[in-house]
Structure formats: C-alpha cells, structure tokens
Write a protein that holds these residues in place. Structure first.
Motif, PDB file in Angstrom:
ATOM      1  N   LYS A  90       0.809  -1.221   0.000  1.00  0.00           N
ATOM      2  CA  LYS A  90       0.000   0.000   0.000  1.00  0.00           C
ATOM      3  C   LYS A  90       0.832   1.256   0.000  1.00  0.00           C
ATOM      4  CE  LYS A  90      -4.069  -1.884   2.150  1.00  0.00           C
ATOM      5  NZ  LYS A  90      -4.947  -1.826   3.311  1.00  0.00           N
ATOM      6  N   GLN A  91       2.125   1.138   0.309  1.00  0.00           N
ATOM      7  CA  GLN A  91       2.885   2.367   0.311  1.00  0.00           C
ATOM      8  C   GLN A  91       3.879   2.448  -0.844  1.00  0.00           C
ATOM      9  OE1 GLN A  91       4.971   0.979   4.335  1.00  0.00           O
ATOM     10  NE2 GLN A  91       5.346   3.102   3.899  1.00  0.00           N
ATOM     11  N   LEU A  92       3.762   1.539  -1.797  1.00  0.00           N
ATOM     12  CA  LEU A  92       4.607   1.607  -2.988  1.00  0.00           C
ATOM     13  C   LEU A  92       3.745   2.101  -4.144  1.00  0.00           C
ATOM     14  CD1 LEU A  92       6.428  -1.807  -2.489  1.00  0.00           C
ATOM     15  CD2 LEU A  92       7.163   0.464  -1.774  1.00  0.00           C
ATOM     16  N   PHE A  93       4.149   3.199  -4.746  1.00  0.00           N
ATOM     17  CA  PHE A  93       3.280   3.779  -5.770  1.00  0.00           C
ATOM     18  C   PHE A  93       4.062   4.332  -6.967  1.00  0.00           C
ATOM     19  CE2 PHE A  93       3.873   6.597  -2.133  1.00  0.00           C
ATOM     20  CZ  PHE A  93       4.563   7.624  -2.720  1.00  0.00           C
ATOM     21  N   CYS A  94       5.349   4.043  -7.064  1.00  0.00           N
ATOM     22  CA  CYS A  94       6.121   4.574  -8.188  1.00  0.00           C
ATOM     23  C   CYS A  94       6.365   3.489  -9.232  1.00  0.00           C
ATOM     24  CB  CYS A  94       7.442   5.155  -7.710  1.00  0.00           C
ATOM     25  SG  CYS A  94       7.209   6.611  -6.670  1.00  0.00           S
ATOM     26  N   GLU A  95       6.938   3.891 -10.372  1.00  0.00           N
ATOM     27  CA  GLU A  95       7.102   2.941 -11.477  1.00  0.00           C
ATOM     28  C   GLU A  95       8.314   2.042 -11.312  1.00  0.00           C
ATOM     29  OE1 GLU A  95       5.944   6.298 -12.882  1.00  0.00           O
ATOM     30  OE2 GLU A  95       4.161   5.213 -12.269  1.00  0.00           O
ATOM     31  N   GLU A 100      10.971   5.013  -6.446  1.00  0.00           N
ATOM     32  CA  GLU A 100      10.312   4.862  -5.161  1.00  0.00           C
ATOM     33  C   GLU A 100      11.160   5.484  -4.056  1.00  0.00           C
ATOM     34  OE1 GLU A 100       7.203   2.743  -5.307  1.00  0.00           O
ATOM     35  OE2 GLU A 100       7.013   4.125  -3.651  1.00  0.00           O
ATOM     36  N   PHE A 103      11.556   9.386  -4.550  1.00  0.00           N
ATOM     37  CA  PHE A 103      10.354  10.186  -4.271  1.00  0.00           C
ATOM     38  C   PHE A 103      10.495  10.990  -2.980  1.00  0.00           C
ATOM     39  CE2 PHE A 103       6.138  11.099  -2.763  1.00  0.00           C
ATOM     40  CZ  PHE A 103       5.424  11.393  -3.906  1.00  0.00           C
ATOM     41  N   GLY A 104      10.895  10.292  -1.919  1.00  0.00           N
ATOM     42  CA  GLY A 104      11.044  10.980  -0.643  1.00  0.00           C
ATOM     43  C   GLY A 104      12.280  11.874  -0.620  1.00  0.00           C
ATOM     44  N   ASN A 107      12.016  15.335  -1.888  1.00  0.00           N
ATOM     45  CA  ASN A 107      11.295  16.290  -1.050  1.00  0.00           C
ATOM     46  C   ASN A 107      12.137  16.830   0.099  1.00  0.00           C
ATOM     47  OD1 ASN A 107       8.995  15.918  -2.619  1.00  0.00           O
ATOM     48  ND2 ASN A 107       8.440  14.098  -1.449  1.00  0.00           N
ATOM     49  N   TYR A 135       9.752  -3.101 -11.349  1.00  0.00           N
ATOM     50  CA  TYR A 135       8.481  -2.535 -10.918  1.00  0.00           C
ATOM     51  C   TYR A 135       8.229  -2.961  -9.469  1.00  0.00           C
ATOM     52  CZ  TYR A 135       3.469  -1.529 -10.866  1.00  0.00           C
ATOM     53  OH  TYR A 135       2.240  -1.045 -10.544  1.00  0.00           O
ATOM     54  N   LEU A 137       5.840  -3.389  -7.365  1.00  0.00           N
ATOM     55  CA  LEU A 137       4.824  -4.348  -6.940  1.00  0.00           C
ATOM     56  C   LEU A 137       5.076  -5.752  -7.480  1.00  0.00           C
ATOM     57  CD1 LEU A 137       1.703  -2.047  -7.073  1.00  0.00           C
ATOM     58  CD2 LEU A 137       2.914  -2.877  -5.058  1.00  0.00           C
ATOM     59  N   ALA A 151      12.570   3.210   1.490  1.00  0.00           N
ATOM     60  CA  ALA A 151      11.931   4.451   1.045  1.00  0.00           C
ATOM     61  C   ALA A 151      11.670   5.398   2.218  1.00  0.00           C
ATOM     62  CB  ALA A 151      10.633   4.139   0.312  1.00  0.00           C
TER      63      ALA A 151
ATOM     64  N   ALA B 157       0.471   7.442   2.362  1.00  0.00           N
ATOM     65  CA  ALA B 157       1.876   7.071   2.174  1.00  0.00           C
ATOM     66  C   ALA B 157       2.628   8.176   1.452  1.00  0.00           C
ATOM     67  CB  ALA B 157       1.964   5.762   1.390  1.00  0.00           C
ATOM     68  N   ARG B 161       5.725  10.585   2.921  1.00  0.00           N
ATOM     69  CA  ARG B 161       7.025  10.671   2.271  1.00  0.00           C
ATOM     70  C   ARG B 161       7.304  12.065   1.736  1.00  0.00           C
ATOM     71  NH1 ARG B 161       8.401   6.276  -1.542  1.00  0.00           N
ATOM     72  NH2 ARG B 161       6.802   4.834  -0.883  1.00  0.00           N
ATOM     73  N   GLY B 162       6.595  13.024   2.280  1.00  0.00           N
ATOM     74  CA  GLY B 162       7.041  14.396   2.066  1.00  0.00           C
ATOM     75  C   GLY B 162       6.294  15.216   1.031  1.00  0.00           C
ATOM     76  N   HIS B 179       0.106   8.903  -9.570  1.00  0.00           N
ATOM     77  CA  HIS B 179       0.738   7.846  -8.770  1.00  0.00           C
ATOM     78  C   HIS B 179      -0.293   6.936  -8.121  1.00  0.00           C
ATOM     79  CE1 HIS B 179       4.924   8.748  -8.993  1.00  0.00           C
ATOM     80  NE2 HIS B 179       4.734  10.011  -8.685  1.00  0.00           N
ATOM     81  N   PRO B 183      -0.793   1.504  -8.232  1.00  0.00           N
ATOM     82  CA  PRO B 183      -1.124   0.518  -7.209  1.00  0.00           C
ATOM     83  C   PRO B 183      -2.578   0.075  -7.273  1.00  0.00           C
ATOM     84  CG  PRO B 183      -0.503   2.624  -6.195  1.00  0.00           C
ATOM     85  CD  PRO B 183      -0.348   2.785  -7.650  1.00  0.00           C
TER      86      PRO B 183
END
Ligand SMILES: Nc1ncnc2c1ncn2[C@@H]1O[C@H](COP(=O)(O)OP(=O)(O)O)[C@@H](O)[C@H]1O
Ligand SMILES: [Mg+2]
Lengths: 219, 243
Positions: A90-95, A100, A103-104, A107, A135, A137, A151, B157, B161-162, B179, B183
């Motif tokens: 649920k907390q992985l959302f990049c390609e 991944e 991403f953080g 920021n 990928y 997932l 991450a 999430a 992560r900012g 994004h 998922p």
C-alpha cells in the motif's frame, strides 16, 4: 526527553461501541527497540496509525518531540517517524524501485547531485541496486518490505515504526532485517517494532510491551 | 414504506427520474422534488444529512446554473450589460428546471441505499437477469469501498514521504494523482484474479440452474405502491396528449 508521548489516549472506530484502545499512557524514546506485542485484533496497527497521525485519538493527546501531533501535517510527521505499513504494497506507488526511493529524497530539498548520490547510497545499503529498474509491486514480499523500509529510511526519520515486519520473511531475510535494525540503532535512531515473532523480539527488543484489552502491560 | 421489495424501489426510482426528464416547467419540477422528499421521509431517509456529504459539489452546481441562465436567450430581458443580454426570463426558467431536475435525480437515487446490495442482486436475478451479470454488480458494489480505502492509504503514504498535497499547486497535483493509479490497477487485477480462482474453487457455475436460500416476495403494499407510481407517471406524461 521522550520522542513520542501519549497521554490518556483512547480510540474507538466510528460506529463501534467498544474502544480499541483505552486510556493509554506511554512514552517512547528514540533509542533502543521498543517491541509491542498482542493478539490479532488487539489494536497494534491502530496504535501505529495513531502514532503517525493517520488516525486521531477520540480522547487524550499525543506529542511528537513536544509538539501536539494534531498541529503537524502528515508531511512533517513523515520526516520524524518512518512508518512501514503492515502491508507494504500500500505504500509503494512509483514505477521503479529507484523512483520509489527518490520520491522521498526529492522532497528533502537537497541539490540534485547530492540527492542522486543519496538514492544510490540507500539502494546500496538495502541491497536493492540489482532491482533498481524493477516494478516495485512485482518484487517478492520480502523485497517489497525492504523497499518500503528503504523508502522511509531515506527521509532519515528519528524513529522507525515497523508493523509486523517479519511476516513472510525467511530466516536469512529476518537476519538481514535484524542487521538493519542494529545499524539503525548504531546511527542513533529508535525503532518501534510491532510483532508477535517471539524469537525475533527476544533477540532485538530492549523494551517489551504487551497490548491486551486496549491497555498496555509492560513486561 | 421501509419494508418494500427492492424491485418496487427500482420502479419508484425509474418513475421519478422519468418524470424529471420529461417535465419541462419549473413549477411541476419543484412539485416533483417536494414529492420525492416526502417519499424519502416516508422511507426514513434524512435527505439533508445525505446532501451535506456532497456539499463540495455545490460550487460546480452553482456554476452550471449561472452558465445555463446566462447562455439561454429569449424572453424578457431582466439585466443587460452594454447591449448584451445577461439575464433573461428564459434563462432563469431553464436553470430552475435544471436545478429541480438534478435535485430529484439525486434524492430519488438515495432510495437505493435503503436495501442492502444482496437484495438487489436477488432482485436482478428474479427480474430474469443472468446471475453472472447480477454477481458482477454485487462484486462491483462490494469492492468499491475497498478501493476507496486503498486510494486513501496511498495518499497517506505519499504525504508521509514528504508531499504536502494541500500546499502544492494544482498543475503539480495532477502529476501526483497519477501515482494513485498504478497501485490501484495492480490491486484490482490481483483481486480479480484471486476472486476468479476462489469462485472456481467454490464451484461457481457448476450447475446450469442456481437456487437461492431466500426469495423475494411481493407483498400487497408493493403492488399498491408500484401501481400508484406507474399509473401516476403515465397520467402525468400523457396529460399533454389528452387535452
Ligand atoms: N478501519 C477500521 N474500521 C473499523 N474497525 C477496525 C478498522 N481497522 C481495524 N478495526 C478493528 O480494530 C481492532 C484492532 O485492529 P488492528 O489494530 O488492526 O489489530 P492488530 O493490528 O493488533 O491485529 C480489530 O477488532 C479490528 O476489527
Ligand atoms: Mg495489525
């Protein structure tokens, strides 16, 4: 000083009569491994969501570094607590795996070359360089967990909060996870470990808390 | 009125929305809306509490009404600016029609919520719709909240992560919302795959004929209510031809 401070915290899901957590007082330091155990459905995940401000307590208050959690945004909390979900999917959302982690890092406001350097370091540290372009997932369960950990770790939080991190890990991966925890401690960060993996807890925990009927019993 | 058969409720909704489509005058439409509210009241649905949940859509509705009234020409001019007719009686007329029509659609749709989703599947099956289709509807209803929950988790999430979604400008926001899809799509595919296997493991479609533990039965009240709605709708719709 306590990193996280809970004062008389109660929580009840909307529409339910029985509270999941009752009048909890607890302080968590950002050193050592605090282990939280409890039966399925005893409210461990609920507690972790309260600690990260995803859920708000129905009663009582929570302070993070002396600031009320309600006065902080999720973004600010994420810088201070690295939360790995019980289900890391649920907390992985990049390609890609690299994205991944980046991403953080992006920021954090670092200059681009430093940011790229940091992403490489983190990937290396968590042995994910091999999968950089994969990928997220489609990774195996253990790799996904490692990626989720990497991450949030990249944001350099003072405290890591792991919800049942050993689920689905083989003994070797568990050992690796344990090694990361040791490295984390060596780097002066605290860990909150939610788990009922008795062996793992016995090996790494410095403080053991049991959750039962919505309240804590220190062991 | 709360114990009506789901099929009766479907008929009520069809009647009310048919009327809302065909009526074309503000007064009858207002009357229809008030009537719908009375029906909701009889079914113990709190319209205003439900409507509050959709208050974010209010600016959109307002914008639509303004555009509608500004761009409809004809009738008496009530307000004009440098020779351009901004507000005409026809404009007000048509935007009132749209307002009451939408309110009627919206409130009659609330009737759906008074039965649970299983009943609607039974209703569909007993209306001779193949079970496979009815089952798909049930699955869709069953998984919608799950997917909403997952989107919410991913949003959390991302913020942890900012990314402060409240602060970043709109054009960047869209990039971050993309994004959410990866998922979600992967979890939809995974769930569909697992569901298919589970269904086969539980012998879905092994026999041509399916039987049901519970059957929906019309009661007298259902016939009365359905008869009333169908006759009233036909009467209202045909009154134009009669005169
Ligand atoms: N989103 C939710 N809505 C309502 N009840 C919930 C929700 N999440 C968990 N619960 C309930 O709260 C209790 C504690 O759940 P949880 O914190 O997930 O337990 P644990 O992680 O210790 O297994 C359970 O009884 C569960 O049914
Ligand atoms: Mg849990």
């Amino acid at each position: 000083m306590a990193y996280i401070e809970l004062e008389n915290v109660s929580f009840c899901y909307p529409g339910q009569s029985r509270p999941v957590l009752r009048e909890i007082n607890l302080s968590i330091l950002n050193k050592g491994v605090t282990a939280i155990t409890g039966a399925n459905g005893s409210g461990k995940t609920t507690l972790s969501k309260l600690l990260t401000g995803i859920l708000l307590p129905t009663k009582g208050r929570i302070k993070l570094n002396g600031q009320l959690l309600t006065s902080l945004t999720l973004t600010q909390i994420g810088r201070q607590i690295g939360y790995v979900f019980q289900n890391p999917d649920k907390q992985l959302f990049c390609e890609t795996v690299e994205e991944e982690i980046a991403f953080g890092v992006r920021n954090l406001g670092l200059p681009p070359d430093q940011a790229a350097q940091k992403v490489r370091e983190v990937m290396d540290y968590f042995e994910l360089t091999r999968h950089a372009q994969a990928y997220p997932l489609s990774l195996s369960a253990g790799e996904k967990r490692r990626l989720a950990l990497a991450a949030v770790f990249a944001l350099e939080p003072g405290l890591l909060l792991l919800d049942e991190p050993t689920t689905g890990l083989d003994p070797y991966r568990k050992k690796l996870l344990g090694d990361y925890l040791d490295k984390m401690l060596a780097a002066g960060r605290g860990v909150v470990l939610i788990s009922h993996d008795q062996k793992f807890i016995n090996r790494y925990a410095t403080r053991l808390m049991g959750l039962q009927d919505g309240q804590f019993i220190e062991e | 009125m709360t114990g009506l058969d789901p099929r009766t409720k479907i008929v009520i909704i069809i009647c009310l929305s048919t009327l809302a489509v065909f009526l074309n005058e503000p007064w009858p439409l207002l009357l229809l809306f008030v009537f719908t509210l009375v029906v909701l009241l009889l079914m113990r649905i709190n319209f205003f509490r439900m409507a509050m949940r959709f208050k974010k859509l209010l600016p959109l509705l307002l914008l639509m009404l303004i555009i509608q009234s500004v761009f409809t020409a004809g009738g008496e001019v009530m307000f004009s600016f440098q020779g351009v007719h901004i507000l005409t009686t026809n404009g007000i007329h048509s935007s009132l029609c749209i307002l009451f029509r939408l309110l009627t659609f919206f409130s009659s749709a609330m009737i759906i919520m008074t039965s649970n989703s299983k009943d609607y599947v039974l209703a569909l099956v007993q209306l001779k719709i193949p079970y496979e289709i009815a089952f798909m509807v049930l699955v869709a209803l069953r998984f919608l909240p799950v997917f909403i929950e997952e989107i919410r988790d991913t949003l959390v999430a991302m913020q942890l992560r900012g990314i402060d979604l409240q602060r970043i400008p709109w054009r960047h926001k869209i990039k971050f919302y993309t994004h959410l899809f990866a998922p979600l799509l992967s979890s939809v595919m995974l769930k569909a795959h697992q569901l298919a296997i589970t269904m086969e493991a539980r012998a879905f479609r092994i026999y041509r004929r399916r039987t049901y533990l519970r059957l929906l039965q019309y009661r007298v009240a259902d016939y009365v209510v359905m008869g009333f709605f169908v006759i009233a709708t036909i009467a209202v719709l045909t009154r134009g031809f009669l005169y």
